[in-house]
Design a protein around this motif. Structure first.
Motif, PDB file in Angstrom:
ATOM      1  N   ALA A 240       0.827  -1.197   0.000  1.00 52.54           N
ATOM      2  CA  ALA A 240       0.000   0.000   0.000  1.00 52.54           C
ATOM      3  C   ALA A 240       0.868   1.256   0.000  1.00 52.54           C
ATOM      4  O   ALA A 240       0.576   2.228  -0.701  1.00 52.54           O
ATOM      5  CB  ALA A 240      -0.939   0.001   1.211  1.00 52.54           C
ATOM      6  N   PHE A 241       1.933   1.221   0.785  1.00 55.08           N
ATOM      7  CA  PHE A 241       2.875   2.340   0.770  1.00 55.08           C
ATOM      8  C   PHE A 241       3.409   2.560  -0.638  1.00 55.08           C
ATOM      9  O   PHE A 241       3.497   3.683  -1.132  1.00 55.08           O
ATOM     10  CB  PHE A 241       4.062   2.064   1.701  1.00 55.08           C
ATOM     11  CG  PHE A 241       3.911   2.653   3.083  1.00 55.08           C
ATOM     12  CD1 PHE A 241       3.819   4.031   3.242  1.00 55.08           C
ATOM     13  CD2 PHE A 241       3.884   1.837   4.200  1.00 55.08           C
ATOM     14  CE1 PHE A 241       3.694   4.579   4.517  1.00 55.08           C
ATOM     15  CE2 PHE A 241       3.758   2.376   5.473  1.00 55.08           C
ATOM     16  CZ  PHE A 241       3.670   3.754   5.632  1.00 55.08           C
ATOM     17  N   GLY A 242       3.776   1.452  -1.278  1.00 53.27           N
ATOM     18  CA  GLY A 242       4.342   1.539  -2.619  1.00 53.27           C
ATOM     19  C   GLY A 242       3.347   2.095  -3.622  1.00 53.27           C
ATOM     20  O   GLY A 242       3.695   2.887  -4.494  1.00 53.27           O
ATOM     21  N   GLN A 243       2.085   1.676  -3.507  1.00 50.95           N
ATOM     22  CA  GLN A 243       1.046   2.143  -4.427  1.00 50.95           C
ATOM     23  C   GLN A 243       0.751   3.619  -4.211  1.00 50.95           C
ATOM     24  O   GLN A 243       0.613   4.387  -5.161  1.00 50.95           O
ATOM     25  CB  GLN A 243      -0.248   1.337  -4.222  1.00 50.95           C
ATOM     26  CG  GLN A 243      -0.155  -0.103  -4.650  1.00 50.95           C
ATOM     27  CD  GLN A 243       0.042  -0.251  -6.147  1.00 50.95           C
ATOM     28  OE1 GLN A 243       1.156  -0.093  -6.653  1.00 50.95           O
ATOM     29  NE2 GLN A 243      -1.028  -0.541  -6.856  1.00 50.95           N
ATOM     30  N   ARG A 244       0.634   3.977  -2.931  1.00 51.80           N
ATOM     31  CA  ARG A 244       0.318   5.371  -2.617  1.00 51.80           C
ATOM     32  C   ARG A 244       1.432   6.307  -3.071  1.00 51.80           C
ATOM     33  O   ARG A 244       1.197   7.456  -3.431  1.00 51.80           O
ATOM     34  CB  ARG A 244       0.062   5.532  -1.111  1.00 51.80           C
ATOM     35  CG  ARG A 244      -1.337   6.045  -0.815  1.00 51.80           C
ATOM     36  CD  ARG A 244      -1.575   6.157   0.685  1.00 51.80           C
ATOM     37  NE  ARG A 244      -1.526   4.856   1.344  1.00 51.80           N
ATOM     38  CZ  ARG A 244      -0.974   4.662   2.538  1.00 51.80           C
ATOM     39  NH1 ARG A 244      -0.418   5.664   3.199  1.00 51.80           N
ATOM     40  NH2 ARG A 244      -0.981   3.461   3.080  1.00 51.80           N
ATOM     41  N   ALA A 245       2.673   5.758  -3.050  1.00 51.80           N
ATOM     42  CA  ALA A 245       3.804   6.595  -3.457  1.00 51.80           C
ATOM     43  C   ALA A 245       3.692   7.021  -4.919  1.00 51.80           C
ATOM     44  O   ALA A 245       4.262   8.031  -5.322  1.00 51.80           O
ATOM     45  CB  ALA A 245       5.117   5.864  -3.217  1.00 51.80           C
ATOM     46  N   LEU A 246       2.940   6.235  -5.710  1.00 48.40           N
ATOM     47  CA  LEU A 246       2.768   6.605  -7.115  1.00 48.40           C
ATOM     48  C   LEU A 246       1.826   7.794  -7.252  1.00 48.40           C
ATOM     49  O   LEU A 246       1.983   8.635  -8.131  1.00 48.40           O
ATOM     50  CB  LEU A 246       2.217   5.411  -7.911  1.00 48.40           C
ATOM     51  CG  LEU A 246       3.123   4.176  -7.977  1.00 48.40           C
ATOM     52  CD1 LEU A 246       2.411   3.031  -8.687  1.00 48.40           C
ATOM     53  CD2 LEU A 246       4.446   4.501  -8.654  1.00 48.40           C
ATOM     54  N   LEU A 247       0.813   7.851  -6.369  1.00 48.18           N
ATOM     55  CA  LEU A 247      -0.195   8.917  -6.442  1.00 48.18           C
ATOM     56  C   LEU A 247       0.263  10.175  -5.726  1.00 48.18           C
ATOM     57  O   LEU A 247       0.100  11.284  -6.228  1.00 48.18           O
ATOM     58  CB  LEU A 247      -1.510   8.427  -5.829  1.00 48.18           C
ATOM     59  CG  LEU A 247      -2.087   7.153  -6.457  1.00 48.18           C
ATOM     60  CD1 LEU A 247      -3.281   6.655  -5.657  1.00 48.18           C
ATOM     61  CD2 LEU A 247      -2.467   7.414  -7.901  1.00 48.18           C
ATOM     62  N   ALA A 248       0.791   9.971  -4.534  1.00 50.48           N
ATOM     63  CA  ALA A 248       1.193  11.121  -3.725  1.00 50.48           C
ATOM     64  C   ALA A 248       2.592  10.881  -3.181  1.00 50.48           C
ATOM     65  O   ALA A 248       2.773  10.572  -2.001  1.00 50.48           O
ATOM     66  CB  ALA A 248       0.203  11.332  -2.580  1.00 50.48           C
TER      67      ALA A 248
ATOM     68  N   PRO B 143      10.446   5.342  -8.171  1.00 48.54           N
ATOM     69  CA  PRO B 143       9.401   4.423  -8.625  1.00 48.54           C
ATOM     70  C   PRO B 143       9.680   3.882 -10.019  1.00 48.54           C
ATOM     71  O   PRO B 143      10.244   4.575 -10.853  1.00 48.54           O
ATOM     72  CB  PRO B 143       8.139   5.291  -8.621  1.00 48.54           C
ATOM     73  CG  PRO B 143       8.614   6.696  -8.684  1.00 48.54           C
ATOM     74  CD  PRO B 143      10.002   6.730  -8.134  1.00 48.54           C
ATOM     75  N   SER B 144       9.326   2.615 -10.245  1.00 47.57           N
ATOM     76  CA  SER B 144       9.432   2.064 -11.597  1.00 47.57           C
ATOM     77  C   SER B 144       8.225   1.178 -11.855  1.00 47.57           C
ATOM     78  O   SER B 144       7.587   0.700 -10.916  1.00 47.57           O
ATOM     79  CB  SER B 144      10.749   1.303 -11.756  1.00 47.57           C
ATOM     80  OG  SER B 144      10.741   0.133 -10.982  1.00 47.57           O
ATOM     81  N   PRO B 145       7.895   0.960 -13.130  1.00 48.03           N
ATOM     82  CA  PRO B 145       6.652   0.267 -13.465  1.00 48.03           C
ATOM     83  C   PRO B 145       6.582  -1.150 -12.891  1.00 48.03           C
ATOM     84  O   PRO B 145       7.570  -1.878 -12.928  1.00 48.03           O
ATOM     85  CB  PRO B 145       6.663   0.215 -14.995  1.00 48.03           C
ATOM     86  CG  PRO B 145       7.895   0.905 -15.444  1.00 48.03           C
ATOM     87  CD  PRO B 145       8.659   1.385 -14.290  1.00 48.03           C
ATOM     88  N   GLY B 146       5.443  -1.506 -12.338  1.00 43.44           N
ATOM     89  CA  GLY B 146       5.264  -2.841 -11.798  1.00 43.44           C
ATOM     90  C   GLY B 146       5.819  -3.012 -10.404  1.00 43.44           C
ATOM     91  O   GLY B 146       5.581  -4.026  -9.756  1.00 43.44           O
ATOM     92  N   MET B 147       6.599  -2.014  -9.956  1.00 44.90           N
ATOM     93  CA  MET B 147       7.208  -2.133  -8.636  1.00 44.90           C
ATOM     94  C   MET B 147       6.442  -1.288  -7.628  1.00 44.90           C
ATOM     95  O   MET B 147       6.046  -0.165  -7.919  1.00 44.90           O
ATOM     96  CB  MET B 147       8.669  -1.656  -8.660  1.00 44.90           C
ATOM     97  CG  MET B 147       9.588  -2.414  -9.595  1.00 44.90           C
ATOM     98  SD  MET B 147       9.827  -4.129  -9.090  1.00 44.90           S
ATOM     99  CE  MET B 147      10.803  -3.883  -7.598  1.00 44.90           C
ATOM    100  N   ALA B 148       6.236  -1.841  -6.429  1.00 43.46           N
ATOM    101  CA  ALA B 148       5.730  -1.055  -5.314  1.00 43.46           C
ATOM    102  C   ALA B 148       6.823  -1.107  -4.260  1.00 43.46           C
ATOM    103  O   ALA B 148       6.901  -2.053  -3.494  1.00 43.46           O
ATOM    104  CB  ALA B 148       4.421  -1.626  -4.784  1.00 43.46           C
ATOM    105  N   GLY B 149       7.705  -0.111  -4.276  1.00 42.45           N
ATOM    106  CA  GLY B 149       8.878  -0.194  -3.414  1.00 42.45           C
ATOM    107  C   GLY B 149       9.735  -1.362  -3.843  1.00 42.45           C
ATOM    108  O   GLY B 149      10.067  -1.500  -5.019  1.00 42.45           O
ATOM    109  N   VAL B 150      10.060  -2.253  -2.883  1.00 39.08           N
ATOM    110  CA  VAL B 150      10.888  -3.408  -3.254  1.00 39.08           C
ATOM    111  C   VAL B 150      10.053  -4.582  -3.761  1.00 39.08           C
ATOM    112  O   VAL B 150      10.590  -5.594  -4.177  1.00 39.08           O
ATOM    113  CB  VAL B 150      11.738  -3.915  -2.059  1.00 39.08           C
ATOM    114  CG1 VAL B 150      12.861  -2.934  -1.761  1.00 39.08           C
ATOM    115  CG2 VAL B 150      10.872  -4.178  -0.841  1.00 39.08           C
TER     116      VAL B 150
END
Ligand code: W6P
Length: 361
Positions: free
Chosen positions: A25-33, A167-174
């Motif tokens: 969730a952290f990784g996903q949210r990092a893409l938006l905000a 951030p990179s595509p397909g990645m949520a953090g590690v």
């Protein structure tokens, strides 16, 4: 002193294990905000990391059998203590700029601790030189399990946070949403077969069967590390038990997708090992029995510098560490040996996103 008290106070809290889902969730949210998420993540780490580090400082200073007095162990304790101080003294990051400074500090903390596996291994060898094989083995093993498991967790948290900034595509953090076991097996096969060629001049082929299209969220580097270690063992065993044969029996990998687990089985016809040797397989520095400590240290040296297991390290740290990596997210690594024929390794990876990090080995 004041530091001792601070550390004791931090260690009176329990670490808060994260779930894959939360990490994700952290990784996903990092893409938006990105900025807000990174700040939030940094603030969480600012309270969580001192707790986890403090537990290690206390445990390192209370190790039995003179292990706590070994210079290399003291060095590690100082590292943990320094990192604890760095974080506590830096104050809670409250602005984006402070978050950047915090992340730079994390980067240098992570680098500072790169050498820890080797240093602790050195301490254990030093201890063994002093007292030889003793009844302390079991206690030391359970300490090492706890210690390395905790290190995995701390490094995942730091690496995850740092990856949020990149951030990179397909990645949520590690976490790779599309971690593909067959792909990682292929990479590990190339690497381990080339090592086998260097050492023996030959290598068996490796077949990959089962669900070769499977993708699921996981940490690539953790899975690769386990695959590399298992394949290395299988290739070596195969070559060494079929030295005079014209053809080497292939190593077989099967990928199975279940509801709870993704399981990868790696089978070799490398002659297996004795049932009575099973315990030794999971013991750190099992090979010290056969190798002079100096030589072993040099090998461990190379392992840590390249961050890649060494081809001839054999049953050194690779298998117990691989099992910790598997268990970290609730998986398991099991070996089944048929003495006189071969070995099956079962790598179970938990698919459940609500599995919590395992902080206790
Ligand atoms: C062996 C010993 C071993 C350990 C781990 C994985 C595979 C194998 N094969 O003979």
């Amino acid at each position: 002193q004041a530091l001792r008290r601070e550390i004791a106070r931090a260690a009176s809290h329990r670490g808060t294990p994260l779930t894959v889902r939360e990490l994700y969730a952290f990784g996903q949210r990092a893409l938006l905000a990105p900025n807000a998420t990174r700040l939030h993540s940094a603030q969480w780490l600012h309270s969580e990391l001192p707790v986890r580090l403090a537990h290690r400082v206390l445990e390192l200073s209370e190790l039995p059998y003179g292990l706590a007095e070994m210079p290399s162990v003291k060095e590690v304790k100082d590292m943990y203590q320094n990192s604890f101080c760095d974080i506590v003294e830096s104050g809670r990051p409250d602005t984006y700029l402070e978050e950047q400074n915090f992340s730079e500090m994390l980067t240098s903390i992570r680098t500072r601790h790169d050498d820890v596996v080797r240093l602790i291994a050195k301490g254990v060898i030093e201890l063994k030189e002093h007292c030889g094989r003793t009844s302390s083995d079991l206690e030391i093993r359970s300490f090492l399990d706890r210690f390395y498991m905790s290190r995995i967790g701390i490094r995942v948290l730091m690496s995850h946070h740092l990856a949020l900034g990149d951030p990179s595509p397909g990645m949520a953090g590690v976490i790779n949403r599309f971690c593909k076991p067959s792909h990682l097996i292929e990479q590990a096969v190339v690497a381990t077969r080339s090592l086998a060629y260097q050492h023996y001049g030959e290598a068996p082929t490796v077949e990959i069967r089962g669900n070769t299209q499977l993708q699921f969220p996981y940490i690539d580097s953790h899975l690769y590390l386990c695959l590399f270690e298992l394949l290395k063992n299988s290739l070596r065993a195969t070559v060494e038990t079929h030295r005079d044969a014209d053809v080497l029996p292939p190593v077989r990998c099967i990928i199975a997708d279940g509801v709870e687990d993704v399981t990868i089985k790696i089978s070799d016809e490398g002659g297996g090992f004795r049932r009575s040797e099973m315990k030794g397989v999971w013991t750190y520095l099992y090979t010290t029995a056969k190798l002079p400590p100096k030589q072993l240290l040099e090998m461990e040296d190379r392992i840590d510098r390249t961050n890649r297991p060494d081809p001839i390290a054999g049953f050194g740290y690779g298998l117990p560490l691989s099992r910790l990596y598997a268990r970290y997210w609730g998986g398991e690594l099991a070996l089944a040996s048929m003495e006189g024929y071969g070995t099956d390794a079962y790598l179970h990876l938990s698919k459940l996103g609500d599995k919590k990090e395992c902080l206790t080995a």
